[in-house]
Design an enzyme around this catalytic site. Structure first.
Site, mmCIF file in Angstrom:
data_model
loop_
_atom_site.group_PDB
_atom_site.id
_atom_site.type_symbol
_atom_site.label_atom_id
_atom_site.label_comp_id
_atom_site.label_asym_id
_atom_site.label_seq_id
_atom_site.Cartn_x
_atom_site.Cartn_y
_atom_site.Cartn_z
ATOM 1 N N ASP A 149 -25.221 47.021 71.231
ATOM 2 C CA ASP A 149 -26.492 47.301 70.767
ATOM 3 C C ASP A 149 -27.776 47.343 71.477
ATOM 4 O OD1 ASP A 149 -25.159 45.959 68.842
ATOM 5 O OD2 ASP A 149 -26.548 44.373 68.524
ATOM 6 N N CYS B 85 -21.107 39.463 73.934
ATOM 7 C CA CYS B 85 -22.401 40.565 72.951
ATOM 8 C C CYS B 85 -22.967 39.794 71.515
ATOM 9 C CB CYS B 85 -21.967 42.024 72.979
ATOM 10 S SG CYS B 85 -23.755 42.698 72.819
ATOM 11 N N ASP B 86 -23.818 40.080 70.894
ATOM 12 C CA ASP B 86 -24.038 39.139 70.386
ATOM 13 C C ASP B 86 -23.429 39.199 69.214
ATOM 14 O OD1 ASP B 86 -25.356 41.003 69.696
ATOM 15 O OD2 ASP B 86 -27.235 40.877 69.235
ATOM 16 N N LYS B 87 -22.469 40.107 68.494
ATOM 17 C CA LYS B 87 -21.760 40.515 67.321
ATOM 18 C C LYS B 87 -20.929 39.529 68.083
ATOM 19 C CE LYS B 87 -24.824 42.361 65.419
ATOM 20 N NZ LYS B 87 -25.984 42.072 66.370
ATOM 21 N N CYS C 55 -27.683 39.595 77.363
ATOM 22 C CA CYS C 55 -29.579 40.253 77.673
ATOM 23 C C CYS C 55 -30.198 38.943 77.911
ATOM 24 C CB CYS C 55 -29.684 41.091 76.460
ATOM 25 S SG CYS C 55 -29.107 42.883 76.059
ATOM 26 N N GLU D 38 -30.308 47.655 63.353
ATOM 27 C CA GLU D 38 -31.337 46.632 63.857
ATOM 28 C C GLU D 38 -32.625 47.615 63.876
ATOM 29 O OE1 GLU D 38 -29.645 43.406 66.760
ATOM 30 O OE2 GLU D 38 -29.962 44.617 67.516
ATOM 31 N N SER E 276 -33.393 43.253 66.627
ATOM 32 C CA SER E 276 -32.500 42.366 67.560
ATOM 33 C C SER E 276 -33.401 41.298 67.793
ATOM 34 C CB SER E 276 -32.803 43.793 68.700
ATOM 35 O OG SER E 276 -32.879 43.129 70.039
#
Length: 558
Positions: A85, A126-128, A195, A446, A472
């Site tokens: 992202d 990572c977030d997804k 992050c 996002e 985000s």
């Protein structure tokens, strides 16, 4: 439990004379004769060099495999994809981000279902890929543990990726020169890990731990630490214990477990993406969860964590004082968590927390319940004539709780970003970015670049932004996303015109367009559904199958 019961899936692949061809192929990838009678555990690695979030996960997968093998199983490592992202934000490529969640879930289901793995460890960074990993495990419903890849350390001057995004806005305004921007760019990302604030990656890791699908402490470890290696090794061993107990994701991912996850996300001041992902994860296991549940729980759960983006601290600093376990113990003791929920340790949440020590007395990252940052949730579920099916806002109160302004309408993120950086978005504007929803984008990008540009230009308290896209975890300010129905489905957001007055009220939980119903019907007569932006390929297939953001933007509903 008998061995043949633990091997109910792998036995179909490797047992008997008829399966000799399969065994022959497995011998070539490292199986010995004795391995064919062991439970097989797939290790789904999201390793990739496309992002620092996942660049170290190949080693973590190897360590998890060692844990499986030491506990008497046979590990098999396989890969699934990830995207970044942080790299793709603000580009057409970002449309693949949320789509990747479904691809990851599909691929884990496909590999493990085909290969006959008895259990699974999935490792996401990572977030997804984190909700994607859990959704893949849940679909198969075999004993499984999720491992978080860990958080990144701060960059020079206590910077992170959001520092870079906001520096772009500051540079456009003239408050920072190109040399200063380049210095932040060169030092903000010092190495591996997700992050560094309470952005979506750390939010989802915390939610998954609170739900019971990862081992205690997994969500609050630095990516490059010895504790993260031990977490991976222990996860491998834990799957064998789950196989013995026949304890599966659907036994753990109950409605009460989702309520625990929501509670912890609110207390941490977590990302709006948690709403989208928890709805999707609940759908996967047929647990009834709705936007109203976030609103209901949010009435009694305060925000306690002073973490970025709205706060001061990073996840690595929370790691240093004990992570989220002391917070969960505090919430449990206050009656805000369901302690009876089962977890991947084979014990209940309450049992896992029995010996957890409180935070150090001199820390100020996590406040006590008697002195919260906000007395109710920062995640606001808004309804009104602009969002009949709901919208999701992240409003901490620092930016105020009510905003009224004039609409400035854009049909894409790029149009809005150019206007913000160019200075034509001014105080009193409500930036409306539409046709960026799950179907309309497609992919529900996002809006990190526009929200960061607004903050960087010093307009965080003077400009609001609403969208049928999403945000985000690093976005902050007066922002509202997930507006449903989306513009591509003819939702009211498609009918807004420049200059219309819009009110966002985070106390009354409303979002209203000050245009009469008669006028809106006139506008609807002139509205035409847009042509699909993609006719073939993954994005086209996604747009045809995806549901509304209000129910998680999933693609496998019957």
């Amino acid at each position: 439990m008998a061995e043949d019961t633990r091997r109910r899936h792998s036995a179909q692949v490797v047992d008997g004379a008829g399966k000799a061809p399969g065994r022959a192929m497995l011998r070539a990838v490292g199986f010995e004769s004795e391995d064919f009678v062991k439970p097989q555990v797939g290790i789904a690695s999201t390793w990739s060099m496309v992002t620092p979030c996942n660049m170290h996960i190949n080693h973590l997968a190897e360590v998890a495999g060692q844990g499986v093998d030491a506990a008497g199983g046979k590990s098999v490592i396989f890969n699934t994809i990830t995207i970044s992202d942080g790299i793709a934000n603000g580009t057409e490529g970002m449309k693949y981000s949320l789509v990747s969640r479904e691809v990851i879930a599909d691929s884990i289901e496909a590999v493990a279902g085909c290969q006959g793995f008895d259990g699974l460890v999935t490792i996401g960074g990572c977030d997804k890929n984190m909700p994607g990993c859990v959704m893949g495990m849940a679909r198969l419903n075999r004993p499984s543990v999720f491992v978080y890849g860990g958080t990144i350390l701060p960059g020079a001057g206590h910077t992170d990726i959001i520092s870079v995004f906001e520096a772009v806005g500051a540079c456009a305004k003239g408050d920072m020169d190109l040399i200063e921007l380049k210095q932040i760019e060169e030092t903000a990302i010092p190495g591996p890990g997700s992050c560094g604030g309470m952005y979506t990656a750390n939010t989802m890791a915390s939610a998954i731990e609170a739900m019971g699908m990862s081992l205690p402490g997994s969500s609050a470890q630095n990516a490059t630490s010895d504790s993260k290696l031990e977490d991976c090794r222990a996860a491998g061993s834990a799957v064998l214990n789950l196989l013995e107990k026949d304890l599966k994701p659907r036994d753990i991912m109950t409605r009460k477990a989702f309520e625990n996850a929501i509670t912890v996300v609110i207390a941490l001041g977590g990302s709006t993406n948690a709403v989208l992902h928890l709805l999707a994860m609940a759908s996967t296991v047929d647990v009834e969860l709705a936007l109203e549940d976030f609103a209901r729980i949010g009435q009694r759960v305060p925000v306690l964590a002073d973490l970025r983006p709205s706060g001061r601290y990073m996840m690595s600093e929370l790691v240093a004082i004990g992570g989220i376990q002391p917070l969960m113990k505090m919430l449990l003791d206050a009656g805000l968590l369901h302690g009876e929920c089962m977890t991947v340790t084979g014990a209940s949440l309450a049992e896992n927390l029995v010996n957890v020590a409180p935070y150090p007395a001199d820390q100020d990252i996590i406040r006590g319940l008697e002195n919260p940052i906000k007395r109710d949730s920062h995640l606001r579920i808004l309804y009104g004539n602009l969002a009949p099916d709901g919208a999701v806002a992240k409003i901490t109160g620092k930016e105020g709780t009510r905003f009224r302004g004039r609409a400035r309408v854009f049909h894409s993120e790029e149009e809005a970003q150019a206007s913000i950086l160019g200075g034509t978005v001014v105080a009193g504007d409500v930036v409306v970015i539409r046709y960026e929803g799950p179907k309309g984008g497609p992919g529900m990008r996002e809006m990190l670049s526009p929200t960061s540009a607004i903050m960087g230009r010093g307009l965080g308290s003077d400009v609001a932004l609403i969208t049928d896209g999403r945000f985000s975890g690093g976005s902050h300010g007066f922002v509202v996303g997930h507006v449903a129905p989306e513009a591509a489905d003819g939702g009211p957001i498609a009918l807004v015109l420049d200059g219309d007055q819009i009110t966002i009220d985070a106390d009354a939980n409303t979002i209203d367009l000050h245009v009469s119903g008669v006028e809106l019907e006139k506008r609807r007569l002139n509205w035409k559904a847009p042509e699909p932006r993609y006719k073939r390929g993954l994005l086209a297939k996604y747009a045809r199958t995806v549901t509304s953001a209000s129910i998680g933007a999933v693609t496998d509903l019957p």
